[in-house]
Design a protein around this motif. Structure first.
Motif, PDB file in Angstrom:
ATOM      1  N   LEU A 367       5.951  -2.720  10.553  1.00  0.00           N
ATOM      2  CA  LEU A 367       4.923  -1.798   9.726  1.00  0.00           C
ATOM      3  C   LEU A 367       3.727  -1.654  10.304  1.00  0.00           C
ATOM      4  O   LEU A 367       2.925  -2.981  10.252  1.00  0.00           O
ATOM      5  CB  LEU A 367       5.357  -2.117   8.314  1.00  0.00           C
ATOM      6  CG  LEU A 367       4.881  -0.864   7.212  1.00  0.00           C
ATOM      7  CD1 LEU A 367       5.635   0.131   7.482  1.00  0.00           C
ATOM      8  CD2 LEU A 367       4.840  -1.586   5.885  1.00  0.00           C
ATOM      9  N   THR A 368       3.037  -0.683  10.421  1.00  0.00           N
ATOM     10  CA  THR A 368       1.461  -0.624  10.835  1.00  0.00           C
ATOM     11  C   THR A 368       0.797  -0.077   9.615  1.00  0.00           C
ATOM     12  O   THR A 368      -0.557  -0.309   9.739  1.00  0.00           O
ATOM     13  CB  THR A 368       1.322   0.074  12.065  1.00  0.00           C
ATOM     14  OG1 THR A 368       1.790   1.484  11.853  1.00  0.00           O
ATOM     15  CG2 THR A 368       2.185  -0.497  13.227  1.00  0.00           C
ATOM     16  N   SER A 369       1.480   0.911   8.864  1.00  0.00           N
ATOM     17  CA  SER A 369       0.645   1.480   7.787  1.00  0.00           C
ATOM     18  C   SER A 369       1.276   1.787   6.538  1.00  0.00           C
ATOM     19  O   SER A 369       2.496   1.845   6.585  1.00  0.00           O
ATOM     20  CB  SER A 369       0.090   2.837   8.119  1.00  0.00           C
ATOM     21  OG  SER A 369       1.083   3.592   8.687  1.00  0.00           O
ATOM     22  N   LEU A 392       0.912  -4.892  10.187  1.00  0.00           N
ATOM     23  CA  LEU A 392       0.382  -3.868   9.373  1.00  0.00           C
ATOM     24  C   LEU A 392      -1.186  -4.065   9.621  1.00  0.00           C
ATOM     25  O   LEU A 392      -1.862  -4.991   9.486  1.00  0.00           O
ATOM     26  CB  LEU A 392       0.891  -4.493   7.851  1.00  0.00           C
ATOM     27  CG  LEU A 392       0.263  -3.373   6.787  1.00  0.00           C
ATOM     28  CD1 LEU A 392       1.074  -2.250   6.865  1.00  0.00           C
ATOM     29  CD2 LEU A 392       0.493  -4.080   5.361  1.00  0.00           C
ATOM     30  N   SER A 393      -1.666  -2.888   9.990  1.00  0.00           N
ATOM     31  CA  SER A 393      -3.051  -2.545  10.086  1.00  0.00           C
ATOM     32  C   SER A 393      -3.998  -1.989   8.899  1.00  0.00           C
ATOM     33  O   SER A 393      -5.243  -1.960   8.922  1.00  0.00           O
ATOM     34  CB  SER A 393      -3.646  -2.044  11.489  1.00  0.00           C
ATOM     35  OG  SER A 393      -2.888  -0.773  11.575  1.00  0.00           O
ATOM     36  N   ARG A 394      -3.102  -1.068   8.352  1.00  0.00           N
ATOM     37  CA  ARG A 394      -3.779  -0.038   7.317  1.00  0.00           C
ATOM     38  C   ARG A 394      -2.985  -0.291   5.970  1.00  0.00           C
ATOM     39  O   ARG A 394      -1.913  -0.110   5.929  1.00  0.00           O
ATOM     40  CB  ARG A 394      -3.756   1.196   7.760  1.00  0.00           C
ATOM     41  CG  ARG A 394      -4.590   2.166   6.831  1.00  0.00           C
ATOM     42  CD  ARG A 394      -5.192   3.567   7.441  1.00  0.00           C
ATOM     43  NE  ARG A 394      -5.824   4.153   6.458  1.00  0.00           N
ATOM     44  CZ  ARG A 394      -6.408   5.289   6.456  1.00  0.00           C
ATOM     45  NH1 ARG A 394      -6.162   5.913   7.587  1.00  0.00           N
ATOM     46  NH2 ARG A 394      -7.124   6.049   5.656  1.00  0.00           N
ATOM     47  N   LEU A 395      -3.656  -0.423   5.012  1.00  0.00           N
ATOM     48  CA  LEU A 395      -3.157  -0.706   3.698  1.00  0.00           C
ATOM     49  C   LEU A 395      -4.089   0.100   2.879  1.00  0.00           C
ATOM     50  O   LEU A 395      -5.233   0.054   2.355  1.00  0.00           O
ATOM     51  CB  LEU A 395      -2.917  -1.975   3.091  1.00  0.00           C
ATOM     52  CG  LEU A 395      -2.280  -2.294   1.679  1.00  0.00           C
ATOM     53  CD1 LEU A 395      -1.069  -1.613   1.272  1.00  0.00           C
ATOM     54  CD2 LEU A 395      -2.617  -3.903   1.474  1.00  0.00           C
ATOM     55  N   GLY A 396      -3.191   1.065   2.020  1.00  0.00           N
ATOM     56  CA  GLY A 396      -3.926   2.044   0.941  1.00  0.00           C
ATOM     57  C   GLY A 396      -3.222   1.944  -0.308  1.00  0.00           C
ATOM     58  O   GLY A 396      -2.058   2.244  -0.375  1.00  0.00           O
ATOM     59  N   ILE A 397      -3.903   1.809  -1.362  1.00  0.00           N
ATOM     60  CA  ILE A 397      -3.315   1.592  -2.798  1.00  0.00           C
ATOM     61  C   ILE A 397      -4.316   2.257  -3.674  1.00  0.00           C
ATOM     62  O   ILE A 397      -5.346   2.068  -3.831  1.00  0.00           O
ATOM     63  CB  ILE A 397      -3.184   0.150  -3.259  1.00  0.00           C
ATOM     64  CG1 ILE A 397      -2.348  -0.611  -2.348  1.00  0.00           C
ATOM     65  CG2 ILE A 397      -2.692  -0.060  -4.621  1.00  0.00           C
ATOM     66  CD1 ILE A 397      -2.522  -2.250  -2.427  1.00  0.00           C
ATOM     67  N   GLU A 398      -3.735   3.540  -4.304  1.00  0.00           N
ATOM     68  CA  GLU A 398      -4.554   4.493  -5.026  1.00  0.00           C
ATOM     69  C   GLU A 398      -3.794   4.842  -6.068  1.00  0.00           C
ATOM     70  O   GLU A 398      -2.547   5.092  -6.230  1.00  0.00           O
ATOM     71  CB  GLU A 398      -4.926   5.649  -4.084  1.00  0.00           C
ATOM     72  CG  GLU A 398      -5.844   5.257  -3.132  1.00  0.00           C
ATOM     73  CD  GLU A 398      -6.394   6.510  -2.179  1.00  0.00           C
ATOM     74  OE1 GLU A 398      -6.245   7.791  -2.826  1.00  0.00           O
ATOM     75  OE2 GLU A 398      -6.967   6.298  -1.245  1.00  0.00           O
ATOM     76  N   VAL A 399      -4.474   4.884  -7.419  1.00  0.00           N
ATOM     77  CA  VAL A 399      -4.115   5.581  -8.333  1.00  0.00           C
ATOM     78  C   VAL A 399      -2.732   4.673  -9.201  1.00  0.00           C
ATOM     79  O   VAL A 399      -1.734   5.259  -9.057  1.00  0.00           O
ATOM     80  CB  VAL A 399      -3.843   6.953  -8.794  1.00  0.00           C
ATOM     81  CG1 VAL A 399      -3.789   7.386 -10.056  1.00  0.00           C
ATOM     82  CG2 VAL A 399      -5.091   7.638  -7.972  1.00  0.00           C
ATOM     83  N   CYS A 400      -2.880   3.411  -9.111  1.00  0.00           N
ATOM     84  CA  CYS A 400      -1.832   2.686  -9.771  1.00  0.00           C
ATOM     85  C   CYS A 400      -2.209   1.783 -10.778  1.00  0.00           C
ATOM     86  O   CYS A 400      -2.727   0.740 -10.833  1.00  0.00           O
ATOM     87  CB  CYS A 400      -1.104   1.557  -8.708  1.00  0.00           C
ATOM     88  SG  CYS A 400      -0.634   2.392  -7.062  1.00  0.00           S
TER      89      CYS A 400
END
Length: 584
Positions: A367-369, A392-400
């Motif tokens: 997994l990279t993103s 994993l190079s990119r992690l985005g966590i929004e509106v949780c």
């Protein structure tokens, strides 16, 4: 158009000729321009007064033209016979490669559009021909590779005339066609086969149907070379008869990519038979509860399937590299199934999987993103077998809104380069030991009203290049200054700060000269109470080459070019943006 265009007899390039309403720019002016080459667009053909003028344009002898566009305009035709006569007389040179016809108001098409009259045509697009009851007979064009038909609002049936058959003679049509598109065919109901005995589209590789709401029966059954099929907004195709015919007779064994939206569920029965299918997109289905088994799939995108509850019984194929789930709130996402996706490289979950309260980390070797967006019930992350997501190079966590914390001990993502966290109301802290994420280059924290400064062992990674803070009102300037060690971030190039709670933080950082001297860009916005920037703090930023101040009324007034009281304090910066004004 300029007067006396016809005198420019040596003209080679004329991208567009607009037919005027006066006698000064008649289409006949094109007659003597015999050296035109490349592409020619003739626009506003509805202004042609006499069809004889169209004949004088002498398109048939312009041997160097490769592309021709004939456009009548947006107004409805007041004389359909005149428009047919005009098009009849605009027959181009036989070796034309691309032809576009739009807004034509005749009731049918001239014979030159089919057969040997266009023996070298490769691309054709016909649109907005509001009076035509049928399509032109283009099926016998020997070199036609791409055909696009749009907004033929009176066409109800596509039949033998489309294939170019004459009388009782049936010749296999579309010998070279590779791409076929139909779009916004509001009244189209029936697609009749040619009756040639073989495939009507023997080389077709891409078929796209968009917004054909009345189309019934099935799609063409024998498409031996079809690789990409897109069907959007063809709702009537889901009647029982269409489903039966589709699922039994369709031969799409070469299909590699399938996109279906607002149409028949019968197409889903094809999936077990499409052994080469690698990309699947399913959108806007209100009556699907479980996906059928799919093998060899590499990309799966699920959008707006409110009744979808589960994946296939056998789970998703291990070949899957990309999975996007959006607006599928009842869908369950078992951790055991995710753990088997050893090839997965890209995962997005948006407003979906309401039953998911914990998300596993440390189980995705490739997994990279990863993006978790609007996951309403997500509370935490779990570590599976103390694994590591090496890639994993990119992690985005929004509106949780229910997310409370990151996994204890920190993120198992040693090669993470970008972390975005936004709109998590209950989140109180960034990941533990964030300083150990030495590959991290970009960090954005936005709309985190309860975020508190991390402790001393959580100093930010020293290789960080981009840092953004927005609406994190519980952050205290003193704590940020004490614990975050921004002055040690010698790689930091961009710092963005805005919104609630940021006024005091920025003021402290500048006064105490806690931003690194290597900083190149400083972007400030929505700081309503901040009235000035510390002059010494700005001078300390010796590498600063760009300063942006926006939605900060007091600051914008104070630092406005020439008239602002403190303009001199920033005038040394090479590029400045104050509001919408850019000053270099």
């Amino acid at each position: 158009m300029p007067m006396q265009m016809s005198t420019l007899e040596s003209l080679i390039t004329l991208p567009a000729f607009i037919v005027g309403k006066s006698t000064r720019s008649t289409i006949g002016e094109l007659g003597k321009l015999s050296h035109l080459r490349g592409k020619l667009s003739i626009l506003q053909l509805r202004n042609v007064v006499d069809a004889t003028d169209a004949l004088q344009a002498n398109l048939k002898d312009k041997k160097d033209l490769k592309e021709l566009e004939l456009e009548w305009g947006d107004e409805d035709a007041d004389d359909s016979q005149k428009e047919k006569d005009v098009l009849e007389k605009l027959q181009p040179w036989v070796n034309l490669e691309k032809l576009t016809i739009s807004g034509y108001g005749g009731k049918d098409f001239p014979n030159w559009l089919g057969g040997s009259s266009l023996s070298n045509i490769q691309v054709m697009c016909i649109s907005d021909c509001s009076n035509c009851l049928s399509l032109p007979p283009v099926g016998q064009l020997p070199t036609l590779k791409e055909l696009c038909i749009r907004r033929m609002k009176l066409v109800k049936t596509i039949g033998v005339e489309f294939y170019g058959s004459t009388g009782s003679s049936v010749i296999q049509p579309f010998q070279s066609l590779e791409k076929l598109e139909f779009e916004e065919m509001a009244e189209w109901e029936e697609w009749v086969p040619s009756g040639s005995g073989g495939s009507d589209f023997p080389r077709l590789q891409e078929l796209s149907l968009r917004s054909c709401p009345k189309l019934r029966e099935s799609l063409p059954c024998d498409l031996p070379c079809l690789k990409k099929l897109s069907v959007y907004g063809c709702g009537v195709l889901d009647d029982q008869r269409a489903t039966t015919v589709t699922s039994v007779n369709m031969d799409y064994k070469s299909l590699e990519e399938l996109k279906i939206s607002e149409c028949q569920t019968g197409l889903l029965s094809l999936l077990p038979e499409t052994k080469l299918l690698s990309k699947l997109e399913i959108a806007s289905f209100n009556d699907i509860q479980c996906l059928p088994n799919i093998s060899r799939l590499q990309s799966l995108r699920l959008f707006k399937c409110p009744t979808l509850k589960s994946f296939p019984e056998d789970g998703l194929p291990t070949t899957l590299t990309s999975l996007v789930i959006r607006d599928c709130r009842r869908l369950k996402l078992p951790h055991e199934m995710l753990a088997k996706l050893t090839s997965l490289g890209h995962l997005v979950i948006l407003n979906s999987c309401d039953s998911m309260r914990s998300f596993p980390l440390g189980i995705f070797p490739k997994l990279t993103s990863l993006f978790l967006l609007d996951c309403k019930n997500l509370e935490s992350f779990s570590l599976i077998k103390e694994g590591v997501d090496e890639n994993l190079s990119r992690l985005g966590i929004e509106v949780c809104p229910k997310l409370v914390c990151f996994p204890q001990g920190g993120l198992p993502t040693p090669n993470l380069t970008r972390l975005d966290v936004k709109g998590c109301d209950k989140l109180k802290s960034l990941p533990e030991r964030i300083h150990t994420l030495t590959a991290l280059r970009s960090l954005e924290i936005r709309d985190l009203p309860n975020l508190e400064p991390i402790a001393e062992d959580g100093v930010l990674p020293h290789n960080l290049r981009h840092f953004r803070i927005e609406n994190c009102e519980r952050l205290r300037a003193s704590s940020v200054a004490e614990y975050w060690g921004l002055q040690r971030l010698v790689s930091l190039a961009t710092f963005e700060i805005s919104g609630r709670g940021s006024d005091e933080i920025l003021e402290t950082l500048l006064k105490q000269q806690l931003l690194p001297t290597t900083l190149q860009r400083l972007e400030i916005s929505q700081l309503s109470s901040l009235k000035s920037l510390d002059a010494k703090g700005l001078k300390h930023l010796t590498s600063l080459s760009f300063l942006s101040i926006s939605n900060c009324s007091a600051l914008e007034k104070r630092y406005k070019k020439k008239t602002g009281k403190a303009w001199a304090n920033i005038s040394h910066i090479p590029c400045i943006k104050i509001g919408e004004e850019v000053i270099i």
